[in-house]
Design an enzyme around this catalytic site. Structure first.
Site, PDB file in Angstrom:
ATOM      1  N   HIS A  23      10.851 -22.623   5.042  1.00  0.00           N
ATOM      2  CA  HIS A  23      12.262 -22.310   4.740  1.00  0.00           C
ATOM      3  C   HIS A  23      13.227 -23.389   5.247  1.00  0.00           C
ATOM      4  O   HIS A  23      14.359 -23.472   4.782  1.00  0.00           O
ATOM      5  CB  HIS A  23      12.637 -20.910   5.232  1.00  0.00           C
ATOM      6  CG  HIS A  23      12.891 -20.808   6.708  1.00  0.00           C
ATOM      7  ND1 HIS A  23      11.891 -20.703   7.637  1.00  0.00           N
ATOM      8  CD2 HIS A  23      14.044 -20.802   7.411  1.00  0.00           C
ATOM      9  CE1 HIS A  23      12.415 -20.623   8.846  1.00  0.00           C
ATOM     10  NE2 HIS A  23      13.739 -20.690   8.745  1.00  0.00           N
ATOM     11  N   ARG A  37       0.814  -1.224   0.000  1.00  0.00           N
ATOM     12  CA  ARG A  37       0.000   0.000   0.000  1.00  0.00           C
ATOM     13  C   ARG A  37       0.843   1.267   0.000  1.00  0.00           C
ATOM     14  O   ARG A  37       0.407   2.307  -0.481  1.00  0.00           O
ATOM     15  CB  ARG A  37      -0.930  -0.012   1.208  1.00  0.00           C
ATOM     16  CG  ARG A  37      -2.151  -0.889   0.930  1.00  0.00           C
ATOM     17  CD  ARG A  37      -3.265  -0.576   1.858  1.00  0.00           C
ATOM     18  NE  ARG A  37      -2.775  -0.738   3.227  1.00  0.00           N
ATOM     19  CZ  ARG A  37      -3.564  -0.907   4.269  1.00  0.00           C
ATOM     20  NH1 ARG A  37      -4.865  -0.924   4.115  1.00  0.00           N
ATOM     21  NH2 ARG A  37      -3.076  -1.046   5.473  1.00  0.00           N
ATOM     22  N   ASP A  91       3.962 -22.397  15.504  1.00  0.00           N
ATOM     23  CA  ASP A  91       5.109 -21.664  14.953  1.00  0.00           C
ATOM     24  C   ASP A  91       6.218 -22.593  14.474  1.00  0.00           C
ATOM     25  O   ASP A  91       6.861 -22.319  13.472  1.00  0.00           O
ATOM     26  CB  ASP A  91       5.656 -20.709  16.037  1.00  0.00           C
ATOM     27  CG  ASP A  91       6.690 -19.746  15.473  1.00  0.00           C
ATOM     28  OD1 ASP A  91       6.408 -19.126  14.428  1.00  0.00           O
ATOM     29  OD2 ASP A  91       7.776 -19.619  16.068  1.00  0.00           O
ATOM     30  N   LYS A 146      17.264 -25.376   3.647  1.00  0.00           N
ATOM     31  CA  LYS A 146      18.558 -25.457   4.340  1.00  0.00           C
ATOM     32  C   LYS A 146      19.370 -26.601   3.756  1.00  0.00           C
ATOM     33  O   LYS A 146      18.855 -27.697   3.554  1.00  0.00           O
ATOM     34  CB  LYS A 146      18.347 -25.665   5.850  1.00  0.00           C
ATOM     35  CG  LYS A 146      17.721 -24.451   6.539  1.00  0.00           C
ATOM     36  CD  LYS A 146      17.631 -24.670   8.033  1.00  0.00           C
ATOM     37  CE  LYS A 146      16.779 -23.618   8.716  1.00  0.00           C
ATOM     38  NZ  LYS A 146      17.468 -22.370   9.041  1.00  0.00           N
ATOM     39  N   LYS A 151       4.399 -19.269   5.366  1.00  0.00           N
ATOM     40  CA  LYS A 151       3.726 -19.799   6.550  1.00  0.00           C
ATOM     41  C   LYS A 151       3.233 -18.640   7.415  1.00  0.00           C
ATOM     42  O   LYS A 151       3.801 -17.556   7.291  1.00  0.00           O
ATOM     43  CB  LYS A 151       4.646 -20.740   7.320  1.00  0.00           C
ATOM     44  CG  LYS A 151       5.704 -20.037   8.187  1.00  0.00           C
ATOM     45  CD  LYS A 151       6.294 -20.968   9.176  1.00  0.00           C
ATOM     46  CE  LYS A 151       5.851 -20.655  10.575  1.00  0.00           C
ATOM     47  NZ  LYS A 151       6.716 -19.865  11.393  1.00  0.00           N
ATOM     48  N   LYS A 210      11.860 -21.403  22.788  1.00  0.00           N
ATOM     49  CA  LYS A 210      12.539 -20.105  22.752  1.00  0.00           C
ATOM     50  C   LYS A 210      13.252 -19.954  24.087  1.00  0.00           C
ATOM     51  O   LYS A 210      12.918 -20.637  25.062  1.00  0.00           O
ATOM     52  CB  LYS A 210      11.521 -18.966  22.618  1.00  0.00           C
ATOM     53  CG  LYS A 210      10.687 -19.013  21.356  1.00  0.00           C
ATOM     54  CD  LYS A 210      11.297 -18.176  20.256  1.00  0.00           C
ATOM     55  CE  LYS A 210      10.410 -18.113  19.040  1.00  0.00           C
ATOM     56  NZ  LYS A 210      11.143 -18.103  17.785  1.00  0.00           N
ATOM     57  N   HIS A 255       8.174 -26.757  10.486  1.00  0.00           N
ATOM     58  CA  HIS A 255       9.604 -27.093  10.439  1.00  0.00           C
ATOM     59  C   HIS A 255       9.913 -28.457  11.068  1.00  0.00           C
ATOM     60  O   HIS A 255      10.633 -29.270  10.504  1.00  0.00           O
ATOM     61  CB  HIS A 255      10.432 -26.035  11.164  1.00  0.00           C
ATOM     62  CG  HIS A 255      10.129 -24.635  10.729  1.00  0.00           C
ATOM     63  ND1 HIS A 255       9.834 -24.305   9.440  1.00  0.00           N
ATOM     64  CD2 HIS A 255      10.085 -23.465  11.421  1.00  0.00           C
ATOM     65  CE1 HIS A 255       9.621 -22.990   9.341  1.00  0.00           C
ATOM     66  NE2 HIS A 255       9.762 -22.468  10.538  1.00  0.00           N
ATOM     67  N   GLU A 311      16.139 -22.481  20.379  1.00  0.00           N
ATOM     68  CA  GLU A 311      16.524 -21.117  20.021  1.00  0.00           C
ATOM     69  C   GLU A 311      16.877 -20.357  21.288  1.00  0.00           C
ATOM     70  O   GLU A 311      16.217 -20.515  22.316  1.00  0.00           O
ATOM     71  CB  GLU A 311      15.372 -20.400  19.319  1.00  0.00           C
ATOM     72  CG  GLU A 311      15.026 -20.989  17.977  1.00  0.00           C
ATOM     73  CD  GLU A 311      14.015 -20.130  17.258  1.00  0.00           C
ATOM     74  OE1 GLU A 311      14.418 -19.329  16.416  1.00  0.00           O
ATOM     75  OE2 GLU A 311      12.812 -20.251  17.570  1.00  0.00           O
TER      76      GLU A 311
END
Ligand code: BG6
Length: 482
Positions: A177, A43, A234, A181, A147, A329, A239, A215
């Site tokens: 993604h 936009r 997530d 890899k 995703k 996480k 994944h 992570e």
């Protein structure tokens, strides 16, 4: 053949951080089809020149030392911008006219990349259909969808149905993604390009499999999105299940996109469905301390930032072998690894005491970082009686010292070249939700198992460790060592 990539959501973070740098790097290496035009749409009322200037700055930042003015000038000549509101039929008509103009009537393969908010995917696709931009009589038309693909089975199915009204399945590229890899693809080479692993890659030799995506980062500025998604949506639905499929699938007859995807889907079809009472036994959920203080997170949030699941794949190869899947996480370190834990030798001859239990063989496939493979085995301690110690063989995936190419580089090239092998098919996505859906509902219900706390920098909640110990197993809690 000329190519055009139209990016919807062009002013967003993914475009500047991943998509443009990936296309630029492929251009520098001479791998991008010539010519490839990039048309950004969003936009914001930029001109092409203004967008190019912005992208020059962001690309220089994200490709670090790989940026050079000469190649950027050549690359950016083919970057254009056309403002567009996804709700406006008129804007799509204008976009069509703009594309015809920049493509100079050449036969062109066109890719529409949806990098917008997920709520806009169906509307954008419908508008492409309405404007006739989906018709591939003069070059192919493809659409790439980021995703999350839906938020559960029902919404994923709905989205598939509405996309199929405008695009055929072979025109649709659902991106994950992780499949771009290098080390994820190497899993197929490891398994099917060698003879030594395959004979032992089954229930007769393998005790269990662990797939960990840890992570160190917290949710940061993505609180609004993350609190609604949680770790199951997530990381697991996409994944982690992709990693599991590649670890568990049968060898395809040939290495074609369809044949590989057929085998992958069979893995998901074989995953044992859980029933209500199973959930406490088959999973652990956690949240790191301080999560609710992050921006955009309600104080009373019950969203998981850590989960561990035990799945069974009920087929001849894997019956009875648990697959432990874990992600979080704010964990100890960033590491993605697949651990194949072999069984103990059937009869122990060595060791000082009869009760001595050496660690069984283990194959660690280190997906990232420090990409490589490590095989653990027992050897004799030199100059000892018959004492054993754990030894290992290491393989480092890339010894050049350079960073491996970003996953988007490979995936964007594949979509421009019309190779769908590393993208998810509609049935794959729906099957993945079929596995995750009941777990999500059980974890949201009043009878949900406890949400355990863990301190940032740990391997998840202590209860996750106890859960594993109670099953006579232990997590491979090792930061990358290769
Ligand atoms: C994304 C998730 O899909 O993958 C993020 O939304 C996560 O939450 C990221 O951090 C991890 O990707 P990678 O490539 O850094 O392992």
């Amino acid at each position: 053949m000329s190519h055009t990539m139209v990016i919807f959501g062009a002013s967003g973070d993914l475009t500047s951080r991943k998509l443009i740098p990936a296309l630029y790097r492929q251009f520098q290496r001479g791998r991008l089809p010539n010519p490839t035009r990039i048309v950004g749409s969003a936009r914001s009322p930029f001109t092409s020149e203004q967008w190019r200037t912005q992208l020059a700055e962001s690309t220089a930042k994200y490709v670090k030392g790989e940026f050079d003015n000469a190649s950027w000038t050549a690359f950016s000549q083919n970057i254009f911008y056309q403002p567009l509101d996804i709700g406006s039929d008129e804007d799509f008509r204008k976009l069509g006219a703009f594309l015809t103009e920049v493509e100079q009537s050449q036969t062109t393969d066109r890719v529409y990349y949806l990098s917008t908010m997920p709520q806009l995917y169906a509307a954008a696709i419908a508008q492409l259909g309405k404007a006739g931009l989906n018709v591939d009589t003069d070059g192919n038309r493809r659409v790439v969808i980021e995703k999350p693909f839906g938020t559960d089975s029902a919404t994923a199915k709905q989205l598939n149905e509405s996309i199929h009204q405008s695009f055929r399945e072979d025109q649709i590229y659902r991106i994950d993604h992780y499949l771009g890899k290098e080390t994820v693809q190497n899993m197929l080479v490891l398994r099917f390009g060698n003879t030594i692993f395959e004979p032992i890659w089954n229930r007769n030799y393998i005790d269990h499999v662990q797939i960990t995506v840890a992570e160190e980062v917290k949710v940061g500025r993505r609180g609004d999105y993350y609190d609604k998604a949680g770790i199951l949506r997530d990381m697991f639905q996409n994944h982690i299940l992709q990693l599991m499929m590649l670890t568990a699938m049968e060898a395809p007859v040939r290495f074609t996109g369809e044949m590989v995807r057929n085998e992958k889907v069979k893995v998901l079809q074989a995953v044992r469905p859980y029933k209500g009472s199973d959930f406490a036994e088959f999973g652990v959920r956690g949240q790191y301390t301080g999560y609710s203080d992050e921006q955009g997170i309600p104080d009373e949030s019950q969203t998981e930032t850590f989960a561990a699941l035990k799945l069974y794949i009920d087929n001849w190869r894997w019956k009875g072998v648990p697959f432990y899947l874990r992600s979080g996480k704010a964990m100890s370190c960033r590491t993605t690894q697949i651990v194949i834990q072999f069984r103990e030798p059937p009869h122990m001859l060595f060791g000082e005491h009869k009760s001595y239990r050496p660690e069984a063989n283990r194959l660690v496939v280190q997906i990232q970082p420090a990409e490589g493979i490590q095989l653990d085995f027992q050897s004799k301690v030199p100059d000892s009686d018959m004492k054993m110690r754990l030894s290992n063989l290491d393989f480092r995936f890339d010894t050049s010292g350079k960073e491996l190419p970003d996953a988007y580089q490979r995936l964007l090239l594949d979509v421009l070249n019309g190779d769908p092998g590393l993208f998810a098919r509609s049935d794959e996505v729906e099957q993945a939700w079929r596995i995750i859906d009941p777990i999500m509902s059980a974890w949201k219900s009043p009878a949900a198992p406890t949400l355990f706390n863990y301190e940032p920098g740990m391997w998840g909640p202590e209860e996750g460790v106890e859960w594993m110990t109670a099953q006579g197993r232990s997590w491979f809690d090792v930061c990358p060592v290769i």
